[in-house]
Design a protein around this motif. Structure first.
Motif, mmCIF file in Angstrom:
data_model
loop_
_atom_site.group_PDB
_atom_site.id
_atom_site.type_symbol
_atom_site.label_atom_id
_atom_site.label_comp_id
_atom_site.label_asym_id
_atom_site.label_seq_id
_atom_site.Cartn_x
_atom_site.Cartn_y
_atom_site.Cartn_z
ATOM 1 N N PHE A 22 0.868 -1.176 0.000
ATOM 2 C CA PHE A 22 0.000 0.000 0.000
ATOM 3 C C PHE A 22 0.902 1.222 0.000
ATOM 4 O O PHE A 22 1.670 1.430 0.931
ATOM 5 C CB PHE A 22 -0.902 -0.029 1.236
ATOM 6 C CG PHE A 22 -1.930 1.060 1.279
ATOM 7 C CD1 PHE A 22 -2.727 1.347 0.187
ATOM 8 C CD2 PHE A 22 -2.130 1.779 2.441
ATOM 9 C CE1 PHE A 22 -3.692 2.338 0.240
ATOM 10 C CE2 PHE A 22 -3.093 2.778 2.510
ATOM 11 C CZ PHE A 22 -3.881 3.054 1.400
ATOM 12 N N GLN A 54 -0.383 -2.121 8.998
ATOM 13 C CA GLN A 54 -1.250 -2.711 7.982
ATOM 14 C C GLN A 54 -2.614 -2.023 8.054
ATOM 15 O O GLN A 54 -3.193 -1.880 9.127
ATOM 16 C CB GLN A 54 -1.404 -4.211 8.209
ATOM 17 C CG GLN A 54 -2.112 -4.903 7.057
ATOM 18 C CD GLN A 54 -2.026 -6.412 7.157
ATOM 19 O OE1 GLN A 54 -2.619 -7.004 8.044
ATOM 20 N NE2 GLN A 54 -1.280 -7.017 6.253
ATOM 21 N N TRP A 55 -3.077 -1.576 6.899
ATOM 22 C CA TRP A 55 -4.412 -0.959 6.767
ATOM 23 C C TRP A 55 -5.402 -2.091 6.593
ATOM 24 O O TRP A 55 -5.267 -2.906 5.679
ATOM 25 C CB TRP A 55 -4.402 -0.045 5.548
ATOM 26 C CG TRP A 55 -5.666 0.677 5.235
ATOM 27 C CD1 TRP A 55 -6.861 0.126 4.882
ATOM 28 C CD2 TRP A 55 -5.841 2.087 5.179
ATOM 29 N NE1 TRP A 55 -7.772 1.105 4.619
ATOM 30 C CE2 TRP A 55 -7.172 2.329 4.804
ATOM 31 C CE3 TRP A 55 -5.007 3.179 5.411
ATOM 32 C CZ2 TRP A 55 -7.692 3.618 4.649
ATOM 33 C CZ3 TRP A 55 -5.527 4.440 5.255
ATOM 34 C CH2 TRP A 55 -6.844 4.660 4.888
ATOM 35 N N TRP A 56 -6.378 -2.163 7.477
ATOM 36 C CA TRP A 56 -7.405 -3.195 7.396
ATOM 37 C C TRP A 56 -8.714 -2.604 6.920
ATOM 38 O O TRP A 56 -9.267 -1.698 7.552
ATOM 39 C CB TRP A 56 -7.629 -3.845 8.755
ATOM 40 C CG TRP A 56 -6.579 -4.805 9.189
ATOM 41 C CD1 TRP A 56 -5.517 -5.270 8.458
ATOM 42 C CD2 TRP A 56 -6.484 -5.426 10.466
ATOM 43 N NE1 TRP A 56 -4.782 -6.150 9.206
ATOM 44 C CE2 TRP A 56 -5.353 -6.265 10.447
ATOM 45 C CE3 TRP A 56 -7.245 -5.357 11.623
ATOM 46 C CZ2 TRP A 56 -4.972 -7.014 11.541
ATOM 47 C CZ3 TRP A 56 -6.857 -6.111 12.717
ATOM 48 C CH2 TRP A 56 -5.746 -6.935 12.668
ATOM 49 N N ASP A 57 -9.221 -3.097 5.796
ATOM 50 C CA ASP A 57 -10.575 -2.792 5.338
ATOM 51 C C ASP A 57 -11.474 -3.853 5.964
ATOM 52 O O ASP A 57 -11.322 -5.047 5.688
ATOM 53 C CB ASP A 57 -10.650 -2.852 3.804
ATOM 54 C CG ASP A 57 -9.819 -1.759 3.161
ATOM 55 O OD1 ASP A 57 -10.049 -0.583 3.475
ATOM 56 O OD2 ASP A 57 -8.930 -2.092 2.354
ATOM 57 N N CYS A 76 -12.471 1.144 8.131
ATOM 58 C CA CYS A 76 -11.030 0.916 8.090
ATOM 59 C C CYS A 76 -10.409 1.154 9.457
ATOM 60 O O CYS A 76 -10.806 2.066 10.182
ATOM 61 C CB CYS A 76 -10.354 1.881 7.122
ATOM 62 S SG CYS A 76 -11.051 1.905 5.483
ATOM 63 N N ILE A 78 -6.217 0.639 11.435
ATOM 64 C CA ILE A 78 -4.798 0.321 11.266
ATOM 65 C C ILE A 78 -4.382 -0.624 12.375
ATOM 66 O O ILE A 78 -4.745 -0.422 13.543
ATOM 67 C CB ILE A 78 -3.913 1.596 11.331
ATOM 68 C CG1 ILE A 78 -4.208 2.540 10.178
ATOM 69 C CG2 ILE A 78 -2.427 1.239 11.402
ATOM 70 C CD1 ILE A 78 -3.763 2.063 8.815
ATOM 71 N N THR A 125 1.076 -2.330 4.350
ATOM 72 C CA THR A 125 0.270 -3.168 3.468
ATOM 73 C C THR A 125 -1.204 -2.901 3.746
ATOM 74 O O THR A 125 -1.568 -2.258 4.735
ATOM 75 C CB THR A 125 0.580 -4.664 3.672
ATOM 76 O OG1 THR A 125 0.316 -5.024 5.032
ATOM 77 C CG2 THR A 125 2.024 -4.979 3.308
ATOM 78 N N ARG A 126 -2.046 -3.429 2.866
ATOM 79 C CA ARG A 126 -3.487 -3.240 2.998
ATOM 80 C C ARG A 126 -4.183 -4.538 2.625
ATOM 81 O O ARG A 126 -3.789 -5.217 1.682
ATOM 82 C CB ARG A 126 -3.953 -2.113 2.082
ATOM 83 C CG ARG A 126 -5.417 -1.765 2.242
ATOM 84 C CD ARG A 126 -5.779 -0.544 1.422
ATOM 85 N NE ARG A 126 -7.135 -0.133 1.687
ATOM 86 C CZ ARG A 126 -7.659 1.010 1.278
ATOM 87 N NH1 ARG A 126 -6.931 1.864 0.573
ATOM 88 N NH2 ARG A 126 -8.913 1.301 1.559
#
Length: 138
Positions: A22, A54-57, A76, A78, A125-126
């Motif tokens: 990301f 890490q970006w979490w959707d 979202c 983090i 990352t995502r």
């Protein structure tokens, strides 16, 4: 394997899974600059600087999805494996953190929640994650 151990194994797997690159975050040399930007946006909000993030959707279904739509909340959060600094002292250097929901994303590195700016340092990352699993880490 019992139900509890299967659930724990799934949680561990999901939390440690890698995501896709990301293109966000700032360089460590830019931290002071972005702290200044955070302060110009809202000087009353605390700043937590993190790396290895890490970006979490959040994967949300049904009624919950409708509720998020009505409230305008973003789906979202983090998860950062390393806290560099937390102005409020909630976390020690080296701790991990999972944020509350995103309110606004600024400057491609400032993740703003209702109470805190999270300054994302370095590469991250995502990926998508089950909302229930992400919530289990709070």
């Amino acid at each position: 394997m019992t139900f509890e151990s299967k659930s724990l194994a799934r949680l561990i797997h999901e939390v440690n899974a890698t995501g896709n690159e990301f293109k966000a975050g700032c360089e460590v040399e830019q931290v002071d600059h972005y702290i200044g930007i955070c302060n110009s946006i809202n000087s009353d909000k605390y700043i937590c600087t993190v790396k290895h993030w890490q970006w979490w959707d959040l994967d949300i279904e049904g009624d919950q999805k409708e509720l998020f739509g009505k409230t305008g909340q973003s789906q979202c959060v983090i998860k950062a494996d390393y806290v560099i600094d937390d102005q409020l002292g909630r976390f020690n250097e080296g701790d991990w953190v999972r944020t509350s929901l995103l309110q606004t994303f600024h400057e491609n590195c400032i993740f703003e929640t209702a109470n805190t700016f999270y300054l994302l340092v370095g590469k991250g990352t995502r990926r998508k994650i089950d909302a229930g699993l992400a919530g289990a880490l709070f």
